[in-house]
Design a protein around this motif. Structure first.
Motif, PDB file in Angstrom:
ATOM      1  N   LEU A 106      -4.411  43.443  43.783  1.00 52.27           N
ATOM      2  CA  LEU A 106      -5.094  44.446  44.594  1.00 52.27           C
ATOM      3  C   LEU A 106      -6.345  43.809  45.185  1.00 52.27           C
ATOM      4  CD1 LEU A 106      -5.678  47.382  45.569  1.00 52.27           C
ATOM      5  CD2 LEU A 106      -6.863  47.730  43.372  1.00 52.27           C
ATOM      6  N   VAL A 107      -6.438  43.785  46.509  1.00 58.18           N
ATOM      7  CA  VAL A 107      -7.634  43.266  47.184  1.00 58.18           C
ATOM      8  C   VAL A 107      -8.217  44.410  48.003  1.00 58.18           C
ATOM      9  CG1 VAL A 107      -8.610  41.418  48.575  1.00 58.18           C
ATOM     10  CG2 VAL A 107      -6.457  41.027  47.348  1.00 58.18           C
ATOM     11  N   GLU A 108      -9.290  44.997  47.494  1.00 51.71           N
ATOM     12  CA  GLU A 108      -9.903  46.186  48.092  1.00 51.71           C
ATOM     13  C   GLU A 108     -11.402  46.154  47.798  1.00 51.71           C
ATOM     14  OE1 GLU A 108     -11.147  49.026  49.859  1.00 51.71           O
ATOM     15  OE2 GLU A 108      -8.944  49.213  49.941  1.00 51.71           O
ATOM     16  N   ASP A 109     -12.232  46.280  48.834  1.00 48.96           N
ATOM     17  CA  ASP A 109     -13.678  46.156  48.652  1.00 48.96           C
ATOM     18  C   ASP A 109     -14.378  47.489  48.423  1.00 48.96           C
ATOM     19  OD1 ASP A 109     -13.054  46.705  51.416  1.00 48.96           O
ATOM     20  OD2 ASP A 109     -15.159  46.346  51.874  1.00 48.96           O
ATOM     21  N   GLU A 110     -13.718  48.612  48.665  1.00 42.74           N
ATOM     22  CA  GLU A 110     -14.331  49.911  48.395  1.00 42.74           C
ATOM     23  C   GLU A 110     -14.247  50.180  46.887  1.00 42.74           C
ATOM     24  OE1 GLU A 110     -12.979  53.187  50.791  1.00 42.74           O
ATOM     25  OE2 GLU A 110     -12.500  51.852  52.469  1.00 42.74           O
ATOM     26  N   ARG A 111     -15.389  50.128  46.216  1.00 42.83           N
ATOM     27  CA  ARG A 111     -15.395  50.167  44.749  1.00 42.83           C
ATOM     28  C   ARG A 111     -14.737  51.434  44.193  1.00 42.83           C
ATOM     29  NH1 ARG A 111     -17.954  47.517  40.717  1.00 42.83           N
ATOM     30  NH2 ARG A 111     -19.124  46.265  42.220  1.00 42.83           N
TER      31      ARG A 111
ATOM     32  N   SER B 290     -11.041  51.269  44.791  1.00 43.74           N
ATOM     33  CA  SER B 290     -10.482  50.196  43.968  1.00 43.74           C
ATOM     34  C   SER B 290     -10.362  50.630  42.509  1.00 43.74           C
ATOM     35  CB  SER B 290     -11.359  48.947  44.086  1.00 43.74           C
ATOM     36  OG  SER B 290     -10.878  47.927  43.259  1.00 43.74           O
ATOM     37  N   ASP B 291     -11.420  51.257  41.973  1.00 46.20           N
ATOM     38  CA  ASP B 291     -11.381  51.716  40.581  1.00 46.20           C
ATOM     39  C   ASP B 291     -10.261  52.731  40.372  1.00 46.20           C
ATOM     40  OD1 ASP B 291     -13.540  50.124  39.978  1.00 46.20           O
ATOM     41  OD2 ASP B 291     -15.019  51.734  40.070  1.00 46.20           O
TER      42      ASP B 291
ATOM     43  N   VAL C 100      -6.805  50.943  40.494  1.00 36.21           N
ATOM     44  CA  VAL C 100      -6.542  50.183  39.267  1.00 36.21           C
ATOM     45  C   VAL C 100      -6.064  51.125  38.169  1.00 36.21           C
ATOM     46  CG1 VAL C 100      -7.600  48.852  37.414  1.00 36.21           C
ATOM     47  CG2 VAL C 100      -8.082  48.261  39.787  1.00 36.21           C
TER      48      VAL C 100
ATOM     49  N   ARG D  30      -7.605  42.361  40.250  1.00 39.29           N
ATOM     50  CA  ARG D  30      -8.363  42.945  41.352  1.00 39.29           C
ATOM     51  C   ARG D  30      -9.296  41.907  41.963  1.00 39.29           C
ATOM     52  NH1 ARG D  30     -11.889  48.269  40.313  1.00 39.29           N
ATOM     53  NH2 ARG D  30     -12.155  47.214  38.325  1.00 39.29           N
TER      54      ARG D  30
ATOM     55  N   ARG E   5     -12.364  41.760  45.209  1.00 40.08           N
ATOM     56  CA  ARG E   5     -13.156  42.641  46.071  1.00 40.08           C
ATOM     57  C   ARG E   5     -13.487  42.017  47.411  1.00 40.08           C
ATOM     58  NH1 ARG E   5     -15.363  44.488  40.963  1.00 40.08           N
ATOM     59  NH2 ARG E   5     -14.792  46.688  40.689  1.00 40.08           N
TER      60      ARG E   5
ATOM     61  N   ASP F 149      -6.278  45.403  51.444  1.00 40.48           N
ATOM     62  CA  ASP F 149      -7.011  46.167  52.443  1.00 40.48           C
ATOM     63  C   ASP F 149      -7.164  45.306  53.688  1.00 40.48           C
ATOM     64  OD1 ASP F 149      -8.522  48.255  53.546  1.00 40.48           O
ATOM     65  OD2 ASP F 149     -10.380  47.286  52.928  1.00 40.48           O
TER      66      ASP F 149
END
Length: 229
Positions: free
Chosen positions: A13-18, A21-22, A25, A37, A39, A59
């Motif tokens: 999973l590559v996602e910068d919105e914390r 993303s949480d 996961v 993960r 970020r 993302d």
């Protein structure tokens, strides 16, 4: 002995919105995935090149390296893992650009979690149909039988470790793997570095020297041999 965690499908999973993303996961882990993960695109590129995954969720709008560039770089290095792109852009041209970059599927934010999970299951089913065979030059590696076969029906049986090493090299034909890479991916990082050379020798003895190429000063790559090993 493999553990339940080892058997779980691996997802990058590559996602910068914390917050997103949480949540992803947690949902993906509950669904049975083993999630790594990242970020930003740089971290995602490192993980995508050094670990094996069953599916990737990327993302599109990422710092360091954007999602499309990340996917192009992975595909350019021979990483064929099924990828689903997440994006806030819903225009047809944006979806086409994502698919042309190498994505198998595309989901526009905001999205329904049930739909995301269904799309991931569909991606895994489609890729699983071809997962038991890996091309090795003009032959193919049958992972279930641990055999390299040709169209004439000839077969060479491999050990578990030989099969794992050949699979790692063959599934990323454009990538040159260092000995440390292969020791971490196929063997045990605590083993003597010479274990990689030993199993390369075994494979060449069984399948011919051209099955693995030595890239001097760098490591090994699937393909024709380059001078002495």
């Amino acid at each position: 002995m493999p553990t339940a965690e080892d058997a779980a499908p691996a997802l990058l999973l590559v996602e910068d919105e914390r917050e997103l993303s949480d949540m992803l996961v947690e949902v993906l882990t509950d669904e049975g995935y083993r999630v790594d993960r990242a970020r930003d695109g740089q971290e995602g590129l490192h993980l995508g090149l050094t670990r094996r995954y069953d599916v990737m969720v990327l993302d599109r709008g990422l710092p360091a390296i954007d999602g499309l560039d990340l996917l192009r770089r992975l595909r350019g290095r021979g990483v064929a893992t099924a990828a689903l792109l997440l994006t806030a852009r819903g225009a047809v041209a944006d979806r086409v650009e994502g698919l042309d970059a190498g994505a198998e599927d595309y989901l526009v934010k905001p999205f329904d979690l049930a739909e995301l999970l269904a799309r991931l299951r569909a991606l895994r089913r489609r890729h699983q149909q071809h997962a038991d065979r890996v091309a090795v030059g003009g032959r193919w590696l049958d992972l279930d039988a641990r055999q390299v076969r040709d169209d004439a029906g000839r077969a060479v049986t491999l050990s578990d470790r030989e099969c794992a090493l050949l699979r790692t090299l063959a599934t990323r034909p454009r990538q040159v793997f260092s000995r440390d890479d292969l020791r971490a991916l196929v063997f045990n990082a605590a083993e003597h570095p010479g274990v990689v050379d030993t199993y390369v020798h075994y494979l060449r003895r069984k399948l011919g020297r051209d099955v693995i190429r030595t890239v001097h000063g760098l490591g090994y790559q699937i393909g024709p041999a380059e001078g002495p090993a």
